[in-house]
Design an enzyme around this catalytic site. Structure first.
Site, PDB file in Angstrom:
ATOM      1  N   GLY A  12       0.783  -1.240   0.000  1.00  9.36           N
ATOM      2  CA  GLY A  12       0.000   0.000   0.000  1.00  9.36           C
ATOM      3  C   GLY A  12       0.808   1.279   0.000  1.00  9.36           C
ATOM      4  O   GLY A  12       0.304   2.326   0.416  1.00  9.36           O
ATOM      5  N   SER A  13       2.041   1.229  -0.511  1.00 14.31           N
ATOM      6  CA  SER A  13       2.829   2.478  -0.503  1.00 14.31           C
ATOM      7  C   SER A  13       2.248   3.493  -1.486  1.00 14.31           C
ATOM      8  O   SER A  13       2.265   4.695  -1.217  1.00 14.31           O
ATOM      9  CB  SER A  13       4.312   2.208  -0.797  1.00 14.31           C
ATOM     10  OG  SER A  13       4.503   1.810  -2.115  1.00 14.31           O
ATOM     11  N   ASN A  14       1.723   3.015  -2.614  1.00 15.22           N
ATOM     12  CA  ASN A  14       1.069   3.947  -3.549  1.00 15.22           C
ATOM     13  C   ASN A  14      -0.185   4.533  -2.917  1.00 15.22           C
ATOM     14  O   ASN A  14      -0.456   5.728  -3.039  1.00 15.22           O
ATOM     15  CB  ASN A  14       0.699   3.234  -4.855  1.00 15.22           C
ATOM     16  CG  ASN A  14       1.843   3.225  -5.842  1.00 15.22           C
ATOM     17  OD1 ASN A  14       2.134   4.237  -6.458  1.00 15.22           O
ATOM     18  ND2 ASN A  14       2.511   2.086  -5.955  1.00 15.22           N
ATOM     19  N   MET A  86      -4.692  -7.425  -5.954  1.00 14.83           N
ATOM     20  CA  MET A  86      -4.278  -8.711  -6.516  1.00 14.83           C
ATOM     21  C   MET A  86      -5.414  -9.727  -6.614  1.00 14.83           C
ATOM     22  O   MET A  86      -5.192 -10.914  -6.409  1.00 14.83           O
ATOM     23  CB  MET A  86      -3.158  -9.301  -5.651  1.00 14.83           C
ATOM     24  CG  MET A  86      -1.930  -8.435  -5.560  1.00 14.83           C
ATOM     25  SD  MET A  86      -1.135  -8.240  -7.152  1.00 14.83           S
ATOM     26  CE  MET A  86      -0.608  -9.896  -7.457  1.00 14.83           C
ATOM     27  N   ILE A  89     -11.281  -8.870 -10.723  1.00 16.76           N
ATOM     28  CA  ILE A  89     -12.469  -8.029 -10.550  1.00 16.76           C
ATOM     29  C   ILE A  89     -13.507  -8.479 -11.565  1.00 16.76           C
ATOM     30  O   ILE A  89     -13.235  -8.514 -12.773  1.00 16.76           O
ATOM     31  CB  ILE A  89     -12.117  -6.540 -10.733  1.00 16.76           C
ATOM     32  CG1 ILE A  89     -11.074  -6.162  -9.672  1.00 16.76           C
ATOM     33  CG2 ILE A  89     -13.348  -5.656 -10.617  1.00 16.76           C
ATOM     34  CD1 ILE A  89     -10.737  -4.712  -9.596  1.00 16.76           C
ATOM     35  N   ASN A 103      -5.894   1.614 -13.113  1.00 13.06           N
ATOM     36  CA  ASN A 103      -4.905   0.730 -12.490  1.00 13.06           C
ATOM     37  C   ASN A 103      -3.515   1.208 -12.861  1.00 13.06           C
ATOM     38  O   ASN A 103      -3.333   1.854 -13.892  1.00 13.06           O
ATOM     39  CB  ASN A 103      -5.109  -0.699 -13.012  1.00 13.06           C
ATOM     40  CG  ASN A 103      -4.121  -1.683 -12.407  1.00 13.06           C
ATOM     41  OD1 ASN A 103      -3.820  -1.624 -11.211  1.00 13.06           O
ATOM     42  ND2 ASN A 103      -3.584  -2.572 -13.229  1.00 13.06           N
ATOM     43  N   HIS A 105       0.427  -0.087 -13.587  1.00 11.07           N
ATOM     44  CA  HIS A 105       1.172  -1.307 -13.911  1.00 11.07           C
ATOM     45  C   HIS A 105       2.649  -0.946 -14.090  1.00 11.07           C
ATOM     46  O   HIS A 105       2.974   0.033 -14.762  1.00 11.07           O
ATOM     47  CB  HIS A 105       0.600  -1.932 -15.195  1.00 11.07           C
ATOM     48  CG  HIS A 105       1.216  -3.255 -15.481  1.00 11.07           C
ATOM     49  ND1 HIS A 105       0.811  -4.419 -14.882  1.00 11.07           N
ATOM     50  CD2 HIS A 105       2.242  -3.593 -16.303  1.00 11.07           C
ATOM     51  CE1 HIS A 105       1.549  -5.418 -15.312  1.00 11.07           C
ATOM     52  NE2 HIS A 105       2.421  -4.955 -16.181  1.00 11.07           N
TER      53      HIS A 105
HETATM   54  C1  GRF Z   1       3.040  -1.308  -7.774  1.00 11.13           C
HETATM   55  O1  GRF Z   1       4.320  -1.595  -8.235  1.00 11.13           O
HETATM   56  C2  GRF Z   1       2.060  -1.243  -8.896  1.00 11.13           C
HETATM   57  O2  GRF Z   1       2.634  -0.961 -10.115  1.00 11.13           O
HETATM   58  C3  GRF Z   1       1.489  -2.629  -8.944  1.00 11.13           C
HETATM   59  O3  GRF Z   1       1.485  -3.058  -7.615  1.00 11.13           O
HETATM   60  C4  GRF Z   1       2.513  -2.415  -6.902  1.00 11.13           C
HETATM   61  C5  GRF Z   1       1.897  -1.905  -5.639  1.00 11.13           C
HETATM   62  O4  GRF Z   1       2.883  -1.454  -4.740  1.00 11.13           O
HETATM   63  N1  GRF Z   1       0.189  -2.629  -9.566  1.00 11.13           N
HETATM   64  P1  GRF Z   1       2.459  -0.802  -3.358  1.00 11.13           P
HETATM   65  O5  GRF Z   1       1.616  -1.834  -2.622  1.00 11.13           O
HETATM   66  O6  GRF Z   1       1.696   0.413  -3.645  1.00 11.13           O
HETATM   67  O7  GRF Z   1       3.747  -0.551  -2.649  1.00 11.13           O
END
Ligand code: GRF
Length: 359
Positions: A12-14, A86, A89, A103, A105
């Protein structure tokens, strides 16, 4: 205010980067984070930011997709943002949020996309193929895995001695920069669609790409300052932003009920965190029966074997050699019976009886 739901399964860093950024502004709000995993780290990350999180178990994503849509509607979600989600859907959800679900990627799609291409698998494949470039793609979600319309892309040149690990780190940094800008672009599209649908139809994807390729400020500390807000086209009003922040901190505890303007039905408190129960009742568990049946099948012949065992020694000391041998033979037979019945009970009899509804 546009409401966003982030879907995330793991780290969940994003999600954290996005929530930190937008929830200090007053145009876009991360109203909800949904995970399919109770223990995903994203829950903790959001707790510290005061963003409500819920868990929707995989069984519901698969069997009751409309319940997921219902939940998103209850929170008045305008845009669904996948950040490391992951689980498959279902089409019902994708169609309900068509053009409103994006999304990210970690490759330059369509290269290195599709089934099995996620996380380190992507970077390992890129390195194995000695690619000169890789990058990040933000795209709309369609039924085809990683196949929806591309909203933004940003590339990176691979360096001498690049490994999957170093590449992954660099890609993550790009994601923190690109995803917020892509979210703003997606919200812009929604705005345009709301005000003038024909305008939206003519909106060129190239212009979005140009925006993505324009040099942008990389901000690893992710604090919103006015420059960032400007870059993201968020009207930044520090006082208002602080007020929003205060309100969010006060009212966004998921269990308080206040954080959910429209509390969703059948929430329960599983492991201290909000979770949604599926509509269907839980299927019966046969574990207890399985253990019981196996123990009985082994146990009864086992007792018989023990009784005969005692006879072996008593007959032997009584000088009845033949009797001792007979008892010993019986012990062997009952031990084998115990073993065979146990195995049969566990592997054949129980499954058949369960299928017939006998247990
Ligand atoms: C990211 O690298 C994104 O491209 C992919 O999943 C990863 C999620 O990373 N879809 P985080 O959980 O946000 O660290």
């Amino acid at each position: 205010m546009y409401n966003i739901a982030i879907l995330a399964s793991g780290n969940g860093s994003n999600a954290e980067n996005i929530a930190r950024l937008f929830n200090q502004g007053n145009k876009i709000k991360i109203s909800l984070v949904i995970s399919n995993r109770e223990k995903a780290k994203v829950h903790q990350r959001m707790e510290s930011l005061g963003v409500p999180t819920i868990t929707i178990p995989n069984v519901m994503w698969d069997n009751e997709p409309m319940q997921v849509v219902e939940t998103l509607k209850k929170y008045n979600i305008d845009l669904v943002v996948l950040a490391g989600f992951m689980h498959k859907i279902e089409p019902e959800i994708i169609h309900a949020y068509e053009g409103r679900m994006i999304n990210i990627h970690p490759s330059l799609l369509p290269a290195y996309g599709g089934k099995g291409m996620w996380g380190h698998h992507v970077h390992e494949a890129v390195i194995a193929n000695k690619e000169k470039k890789s990058g990040v793609t933000v795209h709309y979600v369609s039924e085809e895995i990683d196949g929806g319309e591309i909203l933004m892309q940003q590339s990176i040149d691979l360096e001498e001695g690049e490994t999957a690990e170093t590449l992954e780190e660099k890609i993550h940094k790009i994601e923190y920069d690109l995803y917020p800008r892509a979210i703003v672009a997606a919200v812009d599209r929604l705005k345009n669609a709301g005000s003038n649908s024909s305008e939206q139809a003519s909106m060129s994807q190239d212009s979005e790409r140009q925006k993505a390729e324009a040099p942008s400020k990389t901000n690893n500390s992710v604090d919103v300052d006015e420059a960032w807000a400007n870059d993201l086209k968020i009207k930044f009003d520090r006082e208002k932003a602080e007020e929003i922040q205060r309100q969010q901190c006060q009212s966004s505890q998921p269990d308080s009920g206040q954080s959910m303007p429209n509390p969703i039905p059948r929430m329960n408190n599983y492991g201290g965190r909000a979770s949604i129960q599926p509509n269907e009742p839980m299927p019966p568990t046969y574990l207890v029966w399985a253990v019981l049946a196996t123990v009985l099948c082994c146990f009864i012949p086992g007792i018989v074997a023990i009784v005969y065992s005692t006879q072996v020694s008593s007959r032997y000391y009584a000088g009845d050699m033949e009797g001792a041998k007979r008892a010993s033979k019986r012990v062997e037979i009952w031990v084998i019976v115990s073993f065979v019945l146990g195995v049969l009970s566990a592997t054949v009899i129980q499954p058949i009886m369960m299928l017939k509804g006998l247990i």
